[in-house]
Design an enzyme around this catalytic site. Sequence first.
Site, mmCIF file in Angstrom:
data_model
loop_
_atom_site.group_PDB
_atom_site.id
_atom_site.type_symbol
_atom_site.label_atom_id
_atom_site.label_comp_id
_atom_site.label_asym_id
_atom_site.label_seq_id
_atom_site.Cartn_x
_atom_site.Cartn_y
_atom_site.Cartn_z
ATOM 1 N N GLU A 88 0.830 -1.202 0.000
ATOM 2 C CA GLU A 88 0.000 0.000 0.000
ATOM 3 C C GLU A 88 0.869 1.259 0.000
ATOM 4 O O GLU A 88 0.554 2.264 -0.649
ATOM 5 C CB GLU A 88 -0.904 0.038 1.248
ATOM 6 C CG GLU A 88 -1.874 -1.123 1.388
ATOM 7 C CD GLU A 88 -1.303 -2.298 2.165
ATOM 8 O OE1 GLU A 88 -0.147 -2.683 1.917
ATOM 9 O OE2 GLU A 88 -2.019 -2.853 3.000
ATOM 10 N N ALA A 190 7.626 -37.647 -8.296
ATOM 11 C CA ALA A 190 7.352 -38.000 -9.692
ATOM 12 C C ALA A 190 7.363 -39.513 -9.790
ATOM 13 O O ALA A 190 8.301 -40.167 -9.310
ATOM 14 C CB ALA A 190 8.431 -37.410 -10.586
ATOM 15 N N SER A 204 16.578 -43.279 -11.675
ATOM 16 C CA SER A 204 15.353 -42.456 -11.691
ATOM 17 C C SER A 204 15.441 -41.279 -12.655
ATOM 18 O O SER A 204 14.588 -40.406 -12.639
ATOM 19 C CB SER A 204 15.077 -41.935 -10.280
ATOM 20 O OG SER A 204 16.127 -41.100 -9.871
ATOM 21 N N ASP A 236 20.674 -39.768 -6.036
ATOM 22 C CA ASP A 236 20.348 -38.872 -7.157
ATOM 23 C C ASP A 236 21.341 -37.720 -7.319
ATOM 24 O O ASP A 236 21.347 -37.069 -8.354
ATOM 25 C CB ASP A 236 18.949 -38.254 -6.970
ATOM 26 C CG ASP A 236 17.870 -39.318 -6.939
ATOM 27 O OD1 ASP A 236 18.187 -40.484 -7.260
ATOM 28 O OD2 ASP A 236 16.722 -38.990 -6.599
ATOM 29 N N SER A 332 7.330 -40.786 6.812
ATOM 30 C CA SER A 332 7.538 -40.235 8.151
ATOM 31 C C SER A 332 7.003 -38.797 8.223
ATOM 32 O O SER A 332 6.386 -38.403 9.223
ATOM 33 C CB SER A 332 9.039 -40.315 8.438
ATOM 34 O OG SER A 332 9.362 -39.652 9.582
HETATM 35 N N1 LIG Z 1 -1.723 -5.416 3.841
HETATM 36 C C1 LIG Z 1 -0.437 -5.799 3.891
HETATM 37 N N2 LIG Z 1 0.379 -5.395 2.918
HETATM 38 C C2 LIG Z 1 1.640 -5.804 2.895
HETATM 39 O O1 LIG Z 1 2.416 -5.431 1.891
HETATM 40 C C3 LIG Z 1 2.143 -6.633 3.921
HETATM 41 N N3 LIG Z 1 3.422 -7.066 3.917
HETATM 42 C C4 LIG Z 1 1.249 -6.997 4.971
HETATM 43 N N4 LIG Z 1 1.694 -7.758 6.001
HETATM 44 C C5 LIG Z 1 1.042 -7.889 7.276
HETATM 45 O O2 LIG Z 1 1.822 -7.229 8.275
HETATM 46 C C6 LIG Z 1 2.668 -8.156 8.929
HETATM 47 C C7 LIG Z 1 4.105 -7.762 8.805
HETATM 48 O O3 LIG Z 1 4.278 -6.468 9.308
HETATM 49 P P1 LIG Z 1 5.733 -5.798 9.228
HETATM 50 O O4 LIG Z 1 6.226 -5.931 7.821
HETATM 51 O O5 LIG Z 1 6.602 -6.509 10.210
HETATM 52 O O6 LIG Z 1 5.496 -4.362 9.602
HETATM 53 C C8 LIG Z 1 2.449 -9.506 8.255
HETATM 54 O O7 LIG Z 1 2.525 -10.581 9.178
HETATM 55 C C9 LIG Z 1 1.037 -9.329 7.713
HETATM 56 O O8 LIG Z 1 0.113 -9.516 8.748
HETATM 57 N N5 LIG Z 1 -0.037 -6.581 4.900
HETATM 58 ZN ZN LIG Z 2 0.805 -2.622 6.135
#
Ligand SMILES: Nc1nc(O)c(N)c(N[C@@H]2O[C@H](COP(=O)(O)O)[C@@H](O)[C@H]2O)n1
Ligand SMILES: [Zn+2]
EC number: 3.5.4.26
Length: 397
Positions: A88, A190, A204, A236, A332
């Site tokens: 954001e 696979a 394999s 492998d 396991s």
């Molecule tokens: N809405 C949103 N946009 C992002 O780009 C995000 N990375 C997250 N992450 C949320 O916030 C937590 C991490 O917070 P910090 O980066 O440590 O400040 C993560 O666990 C999500 O809940 N959300």
């Molecule tokens: Zn955020």
Amino acid sequence: MNNSPANPSADKLISNIRKEKEDKFELQSPVKAVGSEFDRAMMRRCLELARRALGLTSPNPMVGAVIVKDGEIIGEGFHPKAGEPHAEVFALKAAGDNARGATIYVSLEPCNHYGRTPPCSEALVAAGVAKVVVGMVDPNPLVAGGGIDRLRSAGIEVVSGVEEEACRKLNEGFIHRILYKKPLGILKYAMTLDGKIATSTGHSVWVTNQDARNTVKELRAQCDAVVVGGNTVRQDNPRLTSRLLGAHNPLRVVMSRSLDLPSTAHLWQIQEAPTVVLTEPGANPDLQEFLRKQGVEVVELSPLTPDKAMTYLYDKGFCSVLWECGGILAASAIASRAVQKVLAFIAPKIIGGNNAPTPVGDLGFTTMTQALALERVEMRIVGSDCLVSGYLPQGDR
Ligand SMILES: Nc1nc(O)c(N)c(N[C@@H]2O[C@H](COP(=O)(O)O)[C@@H](O)[C@H]2O)n1
Ligand SMILES: [Zn+2]
């Protein structure tokens, strides 16, 4: 040929039946798409942006954001890495003052807490956005609806659940990590049409076609770690990299109790990705010394179990772990619930062999009623092979 009925009353009848069917579908349809066609297209764009950081964000989720005003995109962003700003914030920066009165689409609910970065909810309120369209609610208990509540309390319109299934799928590892305090375990194997992963002599290379092998490399690029056992290293000699231009390589993890491993293995001879060897206390000190000199981290766990390995990888901040091991370790891992998802590549080949190994060793089952029936099963063709995927049942076993 015209196959429409000549009789106008038959025409009417058919159109009534069609209408009735459509109404029924409307009523019975379990999930009605949330948001307009435009909203969903914008959310898919968010997901496209989020995927630019595939495999790079753990323990954080992959998130994309798009800001729209008067039908035009004025800002975009994605979360590149934990510790860096959220999607954001990048989108707001790109939109500048124009964000006032705009709509922001974001694939995960905006956060509402001080973590490594300050709350996005406050940044959105300060920027004066008019509407927030959310893909899915954040399962993180520090957020969990609090971001949406904060936005609404500031008078911002919020719509949630647009392309929710796709948003959840992209971050299934993050969701699992938050809910279960373990990374999501994905077992990949696979096998031939007669259920063998190698011939009885252990050969394999290659069970599957090139397209399937490329799909596995993409999978590795999406996961935080890939786990194999000592047998796989001995037989492998894998490299376990994504080998895709510019793609992220997972941490390569070898589980070996005896540490009876060849010093010539590609994993420590070609230093192209970090490698950790998990073993038990005191195992083969000479090899431990050699591995450390090769830059391999050796970690002693007591006892060495898939569950302990997953706890170790959770503590490293990982969300998803790909198990590319042989049948004994796979059994396991399933028995100890280190694995939740299965990806089986099936090649249309038959190799036979009473002693040829199979992908999952002994689970101690004696009747078909004990079989683990996968849920949410999907099938798709990859080149000349079939990929069957699904989730192991989570209830009592
Ligand atoms: N809405 C949103 N946009 C992002 O780009 C995000 N990375 C997250 N992450 C949320 O916030 C937590 C991490 O917070 P910090 O980066 O440590 O400040 C993560 O666990 C999500 O809940 N959300
Ligand atoms: Zn955020």
